[in-house]
Design an enzyme around this catalytic site. Structure first.
Site, PDB file in Angstrom:
ATOM      1  N   THR A 177      37.716 134.049  10.126  1.00 14.02           N
ATOM      2  CA  THR A 177      37.258 134.771   8.947  1.00 14.02           C
ATOM      3  C   THR A 177      35.751 134.616   8.787  1.00 14.02           C
ATOM      4  OG1 THR A 177      39.359 134.257   7.952  1.00 14.02           O
ATOM      5  CG2 THR A 177      37.543 134.630   6.423  1.00 14.02           C
ATOM      6  N   ARG A 205      51.613 139.625   5.324  1.00 11.60           N
ATOM      7  CA  ARG A 205      51.093 138.273   5.067  1.00 11.60           C
ATOM      8  C   ARG A 205      49.676 138.392   4.494  1.00 11.60           C
ATOM      9  NH1 ARG A 205      46.348 135.317   6.922  1.00 11.60           N
ATOM     10  NH2 ARG A 205      46.868 133.120   7.075  1.00 11.60           N
ATOM     11  N   VAL A 206      49.449 137.768   3.351  1.00  8.74           N
ATOM     12  CA  VAL A 206      48.100 137.711   2.779  1.00  8.74           C
ATOM     13  C   VAL A 206      47.626 136.270   2.891  1.00  8.74           C
ATOM     14  CG1 VAL A 206      46.732 137.947   0.662  1.00  8.74           C
ATOM     15  CG2 VAL A 206      48.476 139.661   1.225  1.00  8.74           C
ATOM     16  N   GLY A 207      46.384 136.081   3.324  1.00 10.81           N
ATOM     17  CA  GLY A 207      45.878 134.729   3.540  1.00 10.81           C
ATOM     18  C   GLY A 207      44.986 134.244   2.400  1.00 10.81           C
ATOM     19  N   ASP A 208      44.364 133.125   2.648  1.00  6.51           N
ATOM     20  CA  ASP A 208      43.532 132.469   1.641  1.00  6.51           C
ATOM     21  C   ASP A 208      42.312 133.281   1.228  1.00  6.51           C
ATOM     22  OD1 ASP A 208      42.588 132.018   4.331  1.00  6.51           O
ATOM     23  OD2 ASP A 208      41.174 130.563   3.507  1.00  6.51           O
ATOM     24  N   THR A 228      37.355 129.118   6.321  1.00  9.55           N
ATOM     25  CA  THR A 228      37.793 129.941   7.452  1.00  9.55           C
ATOM     26  C   THR A 228      38.854 129.133   8.196  1.00  9.55           C
ATOM     27  OG1 THR A 228      36.136 129.027   8.930  1.00  9.55           O
ATOM     28  CG2 THR A 228      35.537 131.022   7.768  1.00  9.55           C
ATOM     29  N   GLY A 229      39.607 129.826   9.051  1.00 11.69           N
ATOM     30  CA  GLY A 229      40.627 129.127   9.830  1.00 11.69           C
ATOM     31  C   GLY A 229      41.994 129.300   9.206  1.00 11.69           C
ATOM     32  N   GLY A 231      44.558 129.792   7.033  1.00 12.80           N
ATOM     33  CA  GLY A 231      44.577 130.095   5.610  1.00 12.80           C
ATOM     34  C   GLY A 231      45.698 129.422   4.855  1.00 12.80           C
TER      35      GLY A 231
HETATM   36  N1  GLY Z   1      41.465 132.233   6.774  1.00 14.35           N
HETATM   37  C1  GLY Z   1      41.933 133.522   7.007  1.00 14.35           C
HETATM   38  C2  GLY Z   1      43.360 133.661   7.102  1.00 14.35           C
HETATM   39  O1  GLY Z   1      44.082 132.698   7.319  1.00 14.35           O
HETATM   40  O2  GLY Z   1      43.821 134.775   6.956  1.00 14.35           O
END
Ligand code: GLY
Length: 316
Positions: A177, A205-208, A228-229, A231
Site C-alpha cells: 500500500t 475484502r476491505v483492508g486497513d 502498509t503490509g 492489513g
Molecule cells: N495494507 C493494505 C491491505 O492489507 O489491504
C-alpha cells in the site's frame, strides 16, 4: 507558520514531488496528499495501487483508500471500489461532500463516484493480468472431495482461488500500500492511504487502508500515522491509532511505529506477512518502522528537488 513537509511509504517517490509543489505554494496538506497519491495511483508499474493494481481472486481490481484531516479528525474513505482509477479523490469527496458518512463500499461507492463526475476506466493492465494468470496456474493438484455438479473449470477455479487466498503471498518485488502524510504551512496535518489490497484477496475484502484507526489515523494534537503490509494485522492491532496514542504518550515517531509493530507481531497470525508504519508529528518530526532490515521511507521539504530516502527502524 509551520515548515511544510511530506513523507511517504516505499514507491511514493513518484508522487511526492507533486505534493511538495502544492505545499511550496502554500497549499493545504489535504491538497498535497491527494495530489501526491493521484500520481502514485496512476503509476501503472506499481501493482499495489490504482491502475495496474493486482486483482482479487476473481481477477477484478478492487481499490480501498482514505484521507483523514488532523484538526477535525474528519475521515473519508472508500472500500472495494471497481472501475475508478483514483479512489483517493473519491475518499476525499466522501469527506467533503457526504459529511454524514465516513466510508462507502462497493456499489454505493461507485454510485457516489459517478454522481461526483469521476470517470470510469479499465484498471486491470496487461501486466497485472499476466501476473494474476501466472499465480492462478500455480496450484493445479486435484483436491479430494471437491463439490460434485460443478464444471471442471469451476472446480479448478475454487481450488486455485482458495489456495491463493490461503497463501496470501505478494509477488516478488517492491510491494505494498502507499501512505502519504503531509504537514502544511498553516500547521494542518493530513494522512492519505491508497491500495489495491492483498493480491488475489477474497472478493469484497476491505483492508486497513479504508479504516480509521487501522491503516490511517490523524490527530493534530499528537500526529498522523499510517500502515502498509498485512492489513488484517493493522486492523487487529488498531495500528495507526495505536501509533498516534504512543506519540501522545511522548514517544518519537520511529519509536512509536516500532512499538506498535512489536505489539502486532505478538498476535497469532498464520499468514504472518510484514506490517510497516510511518508517522509525522505536528512539529514536523517523522519516522517509520518495518520488519525488514533496510526498509526506507521517502520525504521532501520545499528545499528538496527530489525525494530523500530515510531508513525505517527495523523491528526484529
Ligand atoms: N495494507 C493494505 C491491505 O492489507 O489491504
Amino acid at each position: 507558520m509551520t515548515d511544510p513537509v511530506i513523507i511517504g511509504s516505499e514507491r511514493s517517490e513518484v508522487g511526492l514531488p507533486s505534493g511538495i509543489a502544492v505545499l511550496r505554494r502554500g497549499g493545504s496538506a489535504l491538497d498535497a496528499a491527494e495530489a501526491a497519491m493521484r500520481v502514485c495511483e496512476d503509476n501503472e508499474s506499481d501493482h499495489y495501487v490504482g491502475t495496474g493494481g493486482l486483482p482479487n481472486a476473481r481477477g477484478e481490481v478492487e481499490l480501498d483508500a482514505s484521507v483523514m484531516v488532523g484538526s477535525t479528525r474528519a475521515f473519508g474513505a472508500v472500500g472495494g471500489v471497481k472501475g475508478f482509477p483514483n479512489p483517493i479523490s473519491i475518499a476525499r469527496a466522501v469527506l467533503e461532500r457526504l459529511p454524514q458518512h465516513c466510508l462507502l463500499v462497493g456499489e454505493g461507492a461507485e454510485l457516489f463516484a459517478e454522481e461526483c463526475g469521476f470517470t470510469r476506466a479499465v484498471l486491470l493492465t496487461e501486466e497485472a493480468r499476466r501476473l494474476y494468470l501466472e499465480a492462478l496456474g500455480q496450484d493445479d493438484e486435484p483436491v479430494e472431495g471437491e463439490g460434485e455438479g460443478a464444471t471442471a473449470g469451476d472446480r479448478r477455479y475454487r481450488r486455485t482461488a482458495s489456495a491463493l487466498m490461503r497463501r496470501l503471498a505478494p509477488h516478488a518485488g517492491p510491494w505494498g500500500t502507499i501512505n502519504v502524510l503531509a504537514l502544511d504551512a498553516a500547521g494542518e496535518l493530513c494522512v492519505a492511504v491508497s491500495t489495491s489490497g492483498y493480491p488475489w484477496k477474497y472478493p469484497g475484502r476491505v483492508g486497513d487502508s479504508a479504516l480509521p484507526g487501522s491503516g490511517n489515523y490523524c490527530d493534530l494534537r499528537h500526529g498522523g500515522a499510517a500502515c502498509t503490509g498485512r492489513g488484517e494485522m493493522a486492523m487487529r492491532a488498531c495500528g495507526a491509532r495505536r501509533v498516534v496514542d504512543l506519540l501522545a504518550s511522548g514517544m518519537g515517531p520511529a519509536e512509536a511505529c516500532a512499538a506498535m509493530l512489536r505489539d502486532a507481531r505478538s498476535l497469532p497470525d498464520p499468514f504472518a506477512a510484514e506490517l510497516r508504519a510511518l508517522a509525522l508529528t505536528p512539529d514536523g518530526r517523522h519516522g517509520g518502522a518495518a520488519g525488514t532490515p533496510g526498509s526506507v521511507y521517502a520525504f521532501m521539504t520545499p528545499d528538496h528537488a527530489e525525494p530523500e530516502l530515510l531508513p525505517r527502524e527495523p523491528v526484529a
